[in-house]
Design an enzyme around this catalytic site. Structure first.
Site, PDB file in Angstrom:
ATOM      1  N   ASP A   1      -1.975 -38.674 -39.215  1.00 52.81           N
ATOM      2  CA  ASP A   1      -1.372 -40.004 -39.203  1.00 52.81           C
ATOM      3  C   ASP A   1      -2.451 -40.994 -39.637  1.00 52.81           C
ATOM      4  O   ASP A   1      -3.557 -40.577 -40.011  1.00 52.81           O
ATOM      5  CB  ASP A   1      -0.810 -40.334 -37.813  1.00 52.81           C
ATOM      6  CG  ASP A   1      -1.821 -40.138 -36.695  1.00 52.81           C
ATOM      7  OD1 ASP A   1      -2.991 -40.544 -36.878  1.00 52.81           O
ATOM      8  OD2 ASP A   1      -1.465 -39.595 -35.640  1.00 52.81           O
TER       9      ASP A   1
ATOM     10  N   GLU B   1       1.746 -39.721 -43.885  1.00 54.53           N
ATOM     11  CA  GLU B   1       1.156 -40.997 -43.463  1.00 54.53           C
ATOM     12  C   GLU B   1      -0.303 -41.103 -43.904  1.00 54.53           C
ATOM     13  O   GLU B   1      -1.211 -41.365 -43.118  1.00 54.53           O
ATOM     14  CB  GLU B   1       1.298 -41.190 -41.954  1.00 54.53           C
ATOM     15  CG  GLU B   1       2.757 -41.387 -41.529  1.00 54.53           C
ATOM     16  CD  GLU B   1       2.925 -41.824 -40.088  1.00 54.53           C
ATOM     17  OE1 GLU B   1       3.934 -42.459 -39.771  1.00 54.53           O
ATOM     18  OE2 GLU B   1       2.036 -41.497 -39.264  1.00 54.53           O
TER      19      GLU B   1
ATOM     20  N   THR C   1       2.482 -45.620 -44.299  1.00 54.67           N
ATOM     21  CA  THR C   1       3.094 -46.287 -43.153  1.00 54.67           C
ATOM     22  C   THR C   1       2.573 -47.717 -43.038  1.00 54.67           C
ATOM     23  O   THR C   1       1.772 -48.156 -43.854  1.00 54.67           O
ATOM     24  CB  THR C   1       2.851 -45.513 -41.850  1.00 54.67           C
ATOM     25  OG1 THR C   1       3.658 -46.078 -40.816  1.00 54.67           O
ATOM     26  CG2 THR C   1       1.399 -45.541 -41.439  1.00 54.67           C
ATOM     27  N   ASN C   2       3.085 -48.429 -42.024  1.00 63.39           N
ATOM     28  CA  ASN C   2       2.766 -49.840 -41.794  1.00 63.39           C
ATOM     29  C   ASN C   2       3.210 -50.742 -42.944  1.00 63.39           C
ATOM     30  O   ASN C   2       2.399 -51.464 -43.539  1.00 63.39           O
ATOM     31  CB  ASN C   2       1.279 -50.029 -41.517  1.00 63.39           C
ATOM     32  CG  ASN C   2       0.881 -49.502 -40.160  1.00 63.39           C
ATOM     33  OD1 ASN C   2       0.496 -48.335 -40.038  1.00 63.39           O
ATOM     34  ND2 ASN C   2       1.000 -50.331 -39.149  1.00 63.39           N
TER      35      ASN C   2
ATOM     36  N   HIS D   1       6.678 -52.129 -36.911  1.00 66.53           N
ATOM     37  CA  HIS D   1       6.430 -52.339 -38.338  1.00 66.53           C
ATOM     38  C   HIS D   1       7.076 -53.564 -38.955  1.00 66.53           C
ATOM     39  O   HIS D   1       7.384 -53.575 -40.146  1.00 66.53           O
ATOM     40  CB  HIS D   1       6.833 -51.074 -39.113  1.00 66.53           C
ATOM     41  CG  HIS D   1       5.958 -49.901 -38.822  1.00 66.53           C
ATOM     42  ND1 HIS D   1       6.389 -48.597 -38.866  1.00 66.53           N
ATOM     43  CD2 HIS D   1       4.638 -49.841 -38.466  1.00 66.53           C
ATOM     44  CE1 HIS D   1       5.400 -47.788 -38.548  1.00 66.53           C
ATOM     45  NE2 HIS D   1       4.322 -48.522 -38.306  1.00 66.53           N
TER      46      HIS D   1
ATOM     47  N   GLU E   1      10.474 -41.789 -41.910  1.00 66.09           N
ATOM     48  CA  GLU E   1      10.537 -41.663 -40.452  1.00 66.09           C
ATOM     49  C   GLU E   1      11.033 -42.970 -39.846  1.00 66.09           C
ATOM     50  O   GLU E   1      10.535 -44.051 -40.194  1.00 66.09           O
ATOM     51  CB  GLU E   1       9.150 -41.362 -39.859  1.00 66.09           C
ATOM     52  CG  GLU E   1       8.557 -40.025 -40.233  1.00 66.09           C
ATOM     53  CD  GLU E   1       7.188 -39.821 -39.587  1.00 66.09           C
ATOM     54  OE1 GLU E   1       6.862 -40.550 -38.626  1.00 66.09           O
ATOM     55  OE2 GLU E   1       6.443 -38.942 -40.067  1.00 66.09           O
TER      56      GLU E   1
ATOM     57  N   ASN F   1       6.230 -41.440 -22.089  1.00 67.24           N
ATOM     58  CA  ASN F   1       6.673 -41.639 -23.462  1.00 67.24           C
ATOM     59  C   ASN F   1       5.825 -42.681 -24.185  1.00 67.24           C
ATOM     60  O   ASN F   1       5.188 -43.543 -23.567  1.00 67.24           O
ATOM     61  CB  ASN F   1       8.138 -42.062 -23.486  1.00 67.24           C
ATOM     62  CG  ASN F   1       9.052 -40.943 -23.019  1.00 67.24           C
ATOM     63  OD1 ASN F   1       8.810 -39.780 -23.314  1.00 67.24           O
ATOM     64  ND2 ASN F   1      10.088 -41.297 -22.288  1.00 67.24           N
TER      65      ASN F   1
ATOM     66  N   SER G   1       7.076 -33.591 -24.420  1.00 69.68           N
ATOM     67  CA  SER G   1       7.541 -34.516 -25.444  1.00 69.68           C
ATOM     68  C   SER G   1       7.303 -35.953 -24.993  1.00 69.68           C
ATOM     69  O   SER G   1       7.610 -36.317 -23.863  1.00 69.68           O
ATOM     70  CB  SER G   1       9.035 -34.310 -25.721  1.00 69.68           C
ATOM     71  OG  SER G   1       9.511 -35.305 -26.593  1.00 69.68           O
TER      72      SER G   1
ATOM     73  N   ASP H   1      11.233 -37.916 -26.114  1.00 70.59           N
ATOM     74  CA  ASP H   1      12.565 -37.487 -25.659  1.00 70.59           C
ATOM     75  C   ASP H   1      13.528 -38.646 -25.503  1.00 70.59           C
ATOM     76  O   ASP H   1      14.735 -38.489 -25.663  1.00 70.59           O
ATOM     77  CB  ASP H   1      12.453 -36.700 -24.349  1.00 70.59           C
ATOM     78  CG  ASP H   1      11.571 -37.383 -23.318  1.00 70.59           C
ATOM     79  OD1 ASP H   1      12.094 -37.839 -22.289  1.00 70.59           O
ATOM     80  OD2 ASP H   1      10.353 -37.460 -23.526  1.00 70.59           O
TER      81      ASP H   1
END
Length: 666
Positions: free
Chosen positions: A146, A194, A233-234, A267, A292, A307, A397, A400
Site C-alpha cells: 500500500d 496502490e 490511491t489518495n 479520500h 477499491e 476494525n 478481520s 468485517d
C-alpha cells in the site's frame, strides 16, 4: 336501553374487528418487508450508466473464509455459493490479489486469504463458470502492499533494480499462462497495488518505471486483449495523482486503465474524484476506474478484532450513517462519480464484501481458526517479514463491518445496489445522510475548522491547501504534502483588543525526518513569537501545540503555521482555537506562571486516542446512529406497534363476543 346496549356492542365489535384487521395488515407488512428479494432501502438511479459498466468485487479471502466455516446466504435466507449470490445481484467482475509466496519457512500462511496463485486459480475458475471476468491484482510482494509499504518478495530482496524488473516480467508472464491454462477468463491485470508514495516492489523514483515497463510488457506478450491497469490511491491529493499519470506518460509506460482506491471517509469529495479521473482520461486517453471502495454497515466489532473504521468521527468526513442504507448510498455515489467521467469510465470494485466474521466475538476462540486457515488480516507467521505486524497486532478481520453480508453471512440490503442503480428504487424515502449538526468550534478566528470552503479569511502559500483529508472535526482540513522537499504557510490576520491569548491548532501527520521544521506563530507589529511543533507521529495522532502571547493595546495579529519539510512527508491541520485568557497584564498576576507552565506541558502532548476514549466514542456512536440521527435515516418498521395493536383488537373482539352471547342467553 337494550337498543343502546346493542348499538354500543356493535360499535365496540366494529372497533375490535378493525383493530384486528389493522394488526393483521401490519404483520403482513412486516413479513413483506422481510422478504428481502425486494430492496427495502433507497438507491437513487445513476443516469447514463453504461450496460457494460464493471460492477466488481474483490473476493480474495473467499477460500480462507469458507475453510474457516463461514457460510453465505441469499436474500431468501438460503445458503448458497458466494460468487453465485454476488453474480445474481449484478456483480460481473471478480478481483483477486496475488502474492508471490505468502508462507514462512514452515509453510504457515501469512493470512488475509493466503493469496497465492493457487487460491487465485480456484476463485478465478469459479467466477469464469458463472460468466464473470477476473482481474488479477499482482502486488509483487509476499504480503500486503500500500502507500505505506512495498516490501519485495523474500526471494527478490537482494536483487538489483534490473533483476527485480526481470523477476516481475517472469512472475507476471508465468502466472498469467498458468491462469489461462487453468481456464480462468482474465480480463484485466493490475501491475502493482496502490503504487503511490512507496513505489513498486520497494523501488521508488525514476527506477520504478523500469519495473512498470517490464510488468506491462509481460501482460502484452501473453495476451494483447487483456486490459492493463495501474493502481494508485489518495485522489484527494489532486496534483499528486495527476503527476503519477504524467510520469507514466513521460516514461512511455504501456497501459490501458488508470485506477484509484476511493474510500469515502479518507479520500475527499466525490466531485474531486470525478475531476481527477476525467482529467486523466481526457489528457492521456486512458480508461479509468475505482479499484477499491467500501463503507461500514455498522460500527460494532463482530469478531473481537478492532476494525479500521470504528467510530462516528471516522465516518463523519463521508457523511453517510453506518447502516446498510448508508453503505448502499455510499456505493451508489461512487458509481455515480465514476460514471460522470463519461465514455472512458470503466467501473467500480467493492473491496472484500465477503470478509465476514469467523466464529463469534471472542477473539481468543477465533485466533486458532485465523491462524490455521489464514482468514484474519495477518497471522503470526508473517512477523519478521512485514514490519507492521507484531506479536500484539496480528489477528482477525479488521474489515468485517464493511462487508455486504452480516456477521452470520446473510446478504445485506445494500447488496441490491449493483442492480438498483440502473433503475432507482424507493427514491421517495428520506435522504440517507448523517445530519450536519457539527458542534461549533469556540474560537476568535473566523472559519476555524475550515468548513466554509471560501478561504478568503486565510492566506495560504506553498504546498498547503483545503481538502477533505483527515479532518479532526467536520469535513475539511488544511492538507500539506510534497513529492519533493517543500515549504508551506497558512495564516489569518485578526484585530485583537489588549489582553493575553492562546493560539492552539491541531496537527497530525507523518514521514517527517530530522530536517523537518513545523512551528505555529503570532506576528504583532513586525515581531514574531513562535512555538515549535513536536515531530508528527502518524495518522490521526493529533498534536495540539499552544502559543501564548500578550498585547498591551488593540493590534493586528497574524496567526499561523509555518512548515518546512522533507519529501513525502504529509499531514493536516484543523480546529484553530484562539481564546482570550486575560484582559490585561494586571489581570494575570498570580495566574500567569501557572498558565505558562500548563501551556508548556500541553504544547508537547499528543491527543492520540486512548482505549477508554475509544470505548466512549463507540458507545456514543451507537446512540448517534440509532437515535439522534434517526430523522435522517430510514424510518423504522412499525412491527411492534402494529402487532401490539392487533393483539389488542383480538382481545377486544373476543371480549365483546363473550358479552354479546351472554346477553343473548340472558
Amino acid at each position: 336501553m337494550i337498543r343502546i346496549f346493542k348499538q354500543l356492542l356493535m360499535t365496540t365489535l366494529s372497533i375490535g374487528l378493525l383493530a384486528s384487521i389493522v394488526g393483521a395488515q401490519g404483520q403482513q407488512t412486516v413479513e413483506a418487508a422481510s422478504d428481502s428479494t425486494q430492496a427495502t432501502i433507497r438507491v437513487d438511479k445513476v443516469d447514463n450508466l453504461s450496460s457494460d459498466f464493471i460492477m466488481g468485487a474483490d473476493t480474495s479471502t473467499m477460500i480462507s473464509e469458507e475453510n474457516s466455516g463461514v457460510k453465505y446466504y441469499d436474500f431468501d435466507g438460503k445458503q448458497s455459493d458466494l460468487l453465485t449470490i454476488l453474480n445474481n445481484n449484478g456483480v460481473n467482475y471478480v478481483r483477486v490479489r496475488v502474492w508471490n509466496n505468502p508462507y514462512n519457512e514452515k509453510g504457515q500462511g501469512y493470512g488475509a486469504g493466503n493469496a497465492d496463485l493457487i487460491n487465485a486459480i480456484k476463485i478465478g475458475q469459479r467466477a469464469t463458470k458463472l460468466g464473470m471476468k477476473v482481474l488479477i491484482d499482482f502486488h509483487y510482494s509476499d504480503f500486503w502492499v500500500d502507500p505505506g509499504r512495498q516490501v519485495p518478495p523474500k526471494a527478490w530482496q537482494n536483487d538489483t533494480v534490473d533483476q527485480k524488473a526481470q523477476a516481475i516480467y517472469d512472475f507476471t508472464s508465468n502466472s498469467l499462462k498458468t491462469l489461462r491454462d487453468a481456464g480462468v477468463d482474465v480480463g484485466m491485470v493490475q501491475v502493482g497495488n496502490e503504487t503511490t508514495t512507496s513505489g513498486i516492489c520497494g523501488v521508488t523514483g525514476n527506477d520504478e518505471y523500469k519495473l512498470f515497463a517490464k510488468g506491462t510488457q509481460a501482460v502484452r506478450d501473453v495476451d494483447k486483449n487483456i486490459l492493463i491497469a495501474l493502481h494508485f490511491t489518495n485522489p484527494d491529493k489532486t496534483t499528486t495523482m495527476l503527476n503519477y499519470a504524467k510520469g507514466m506518460a513521460k516514461n512511455k509506460i504501456d497501459y490501458d486503465v488508470f485506477a484509484t482506491s476511493y474510500y469515502p471517509y479518507w479520500h475527499g469529495s466525490l466531485d474531486n474524484l470525478t475531476y481527477v479521473l476525467k482529467t486523466i482520461a481526457n489528457t492521456y486517453d486512458k480508461k479509468v476506474m475505482v479499484a477499491e471502495t467500501s463503507y461500514p454497515y455498522t460500527l460494532d466489532d463482530t469478531d473481537g478484532e478492532t476494525n479500521v473504521v470504528k467510530t462516528t468521527d471516522d465516518i463523519k468526513p463521508a457523511g453517510y450513517p453506518a447502516t446498510a442504507q448508508g453503505q448502499a448510498h455510499a456505493l451508489r455515489d461512487v458509481i455515480n462519480a465514476v460514471a460522470n467521467v463519461g465514455p472512458k469510465a470503466l467501473g467500480v470494485f467493492y473491496w472484500e464484501p465477503a470478509w465476514t466474521t469467523v466464529g463469534g466475538t471472542d477473539r481468543a476462540a477465533n485466533l486458532p481458526i485465523w491462524e490455521k486457515y489464514g482468514s484474519g488480516w495477518a497471522s503470526s507467521a508473517v512477523i519478521g517479514y512485514d514490519p507492521t505486524v507484531t506479536t500484539s497486532t496480528y489477528g482477525g478481520s479488521q474489515w468485517d463491518n464493511q462487508a455486504l453480508f452480516d456477521a452470520k453471512g446473510h446478504a445485506l440490503q445494500s447488496l441490491h445496489t449493483f442492480k438498483a442503480v440502473y433503475t432507482g428504487v424507493n427514491e421517495q424515502l428520506p435522504d440517507p445522510m448523517l445530519s450536519d449538526d457539527e458542534a461549533t468550534i469556540a474560537s476568535l478566528l473566523k472559519n476555524p475548522s475550515f468548513e466554509e470552503t471560501k478561504m478568503s479569511d486565510y492566506q495560504l502559500t506553498g504546498s498547503i491547501k483545503l481538502a477533505q483529508d483527515t479532518p479532526k472535526t467536520g469535513k475539511n482540513a488544511l492538507n500539506f504534502y510534497g513529492d519533493t522537499d517543500y515549504s508551506a504557510d497558512a495564516s489569518q490576520t485578526i484585530t485583537l483588543d489588549a489582553g493575553t491569548y492562546t493560539f492552539s491548532p491541531s496537527i497530525q501527520g507523518g514521514d517527517t525526518n530530522a530536517s523537518s521544521d513545523l512551528a505555529i506563530y503570532a506576528t504583532i507589529n513586525g515581531q514574531t513569537k513562535s512555538v515549535k511543533v513536536a515531530p508528527l507521529t502518524g495518522w490521526k495522532k493529533w498534536l495540539k501545540p499552544e502559543l501564548t502571547f500578550s498585547i498591551a493595546k488593540q493590534a493586528s495579529v497574524k496567526l499561523g503555521i509555518k512548515i518546512k519539510s522533507n519529501a513525502k512527508s504529509w499531514g493536516t491541520t484543523d480546529d484553530w482555537i484562539l481564546t482570550k485568557i486575560a484582559n490585561s497584564d494586571t489581570d494575570q498576576s498570580g495566574s500567569s506562571s501557572s498558565q505558562a507552565s500548563k501551556t508548556s506541558e500541553q504544547s508537547a502532548s499528543s491527543e492520540s486516542d486512548t482505549l477508554a476514549s475509544s470505548m466512549v466514542s463507540t458507545k456514543s456512536t451507537k446512540n448517534d446512529v440509532s437515535s439522534s440521527k434517526r430523522d435522517k435515516t430510514l424510518p423504522r418498521t412499525g412491527e411492534k406497534v402494529m402487532i401490539g395493536f392487533g393483539l389488542v383488537g383480538i382481545v377486544m373482539l373476543a371480549s365483546v363476543c363473550v358479552i354479546y352471547f351472554k346477553h343473548q342467553a340472558s
